[in-house]
Design a protein around this motif. Sequence first.
Motif, short mmCIF file in Angstrom:
data_model
loop_
_atom_site.label_atom_id
_atom_site.label_comp_id
_atom_site.label_asym_id
_atom_site.label_seq_id
_atom_site.Cartn_x
_atom_site.Cartn_y
_atom_site.Cartn_z
N GLU A 105 0.75 -1.36 0.24
CA GLU A 105 -0.19 -0.16 0.06
C GLU A 105 0.39 1.67 0.20
O GLU A 105 0.44 2.14 -1.23
N GLU A 106 1.76 1.23 1.54
CA GLU A 106 2.55 2.60 0.64
C GLU A 106 3.43 2.36 -0.15
O GLU A 106 3.03 3.47 -1.25
N MET A 107 3.74 1.74 -1.31
CA MET A 107 4.52 1.39 -2.57
C MET A 107 3.70 2.47 -3.73
O MET A 107 3.92 3.13 -4.08
N GLU A 108 2.28 1.88 -3.38
CA GLU A 108 0.99 2.13 -4.06
C GLU A 108 1.59 4.12 -4.35
O GLU A 108 1.03 4.52 -4.85
N ASP A 109 1.16 3.94 -3.16
CA ASP A 109 0.73 5.96 -2.08
C ASP A 109 1.97 6.44 -3.38
O ASP A 109 2.37 7.51 -3.73
N ASN A 110 3.03 5.90 -2.96
CA ASN A 110 4.50 6.32 -3.86
C ASN A 110 4.53 6.57 -4.43
O ASN A 110 4.83 7.86 -5.56
N LEU A 111 3.94 5.58 -5.67
CA LEU A 111 3.86 5.46 -6.96
C LEU A 111 3.34 6.54 -7.52
O LEU A 111 3.14 7.47 -8.67
N THR A 112 1.76 7.06 -6.83
CA THR A 112 0.50 7.97 -7.18
C THR A 112 1.45 9.00 -7.20
O THR A 112 1.44 10.16 -7.73
N ARG A 113 2.01 9.26 -5.60
CA ARG A 113 2.71 10.89 -5.83
C ARG A 113 3.74 10.87 -6.66
O ARG A 113 4.26 12.03 -7.39
N ILE A 114 4.97 10.09 -7.27
CA ILE A 114 5.76 10.07 -8.36
C ILE A 114 5.01 10.29 -9.85
O ILE A 114 5.39 11.46 -10.24
N ARG A 115 4.37 9.91 -10.68
CA ARG A 115 3.02 9.17 -11.36
C ARG A 115 2.97 11.32 -11.02
O ARG A 115 2.92 11.98 -12.51
N GLU A 116 2.21 11.48 -10.32
CA GLU A 116 1.40 12.48 -9.98
C GLU A 116 2.26 14.33 -10.57
O GLU A 116 2.53 15.13 -11.45
N SER A 117 3.69 13.88 -9.03
CA SER A 117 4.96 14.74 -9.87
C SER A 117 5.18 14.49 -11.30
O SER A 117 5.77 16.31 -12.00
#
Length: 59
Positions: free
Chosen positions: A30-42
């Motif tokens: 879940e933490e990795m998914e959140d991080n990936l979402t933030r990276i994609r948005e950035s």
Amino acid sequence: MNNVINFPNSAEFEDLSLAERMIIIESWHEEMEDNLTRIRESAASIAALIEANKRFDRG
């Protein structure tokens, strides 16, 4: 926001029950998914800024 994932070392992990291991893995996932979402948005925001800058430079 904490960018550190506290994953137990190998010996500690092996001492855990299967249920405990699954909870840790699910939490990590879940933490990795959140991080990936933030990276994609950035990345999308950066790409938009680059395009806006290109249009501005062209004048």
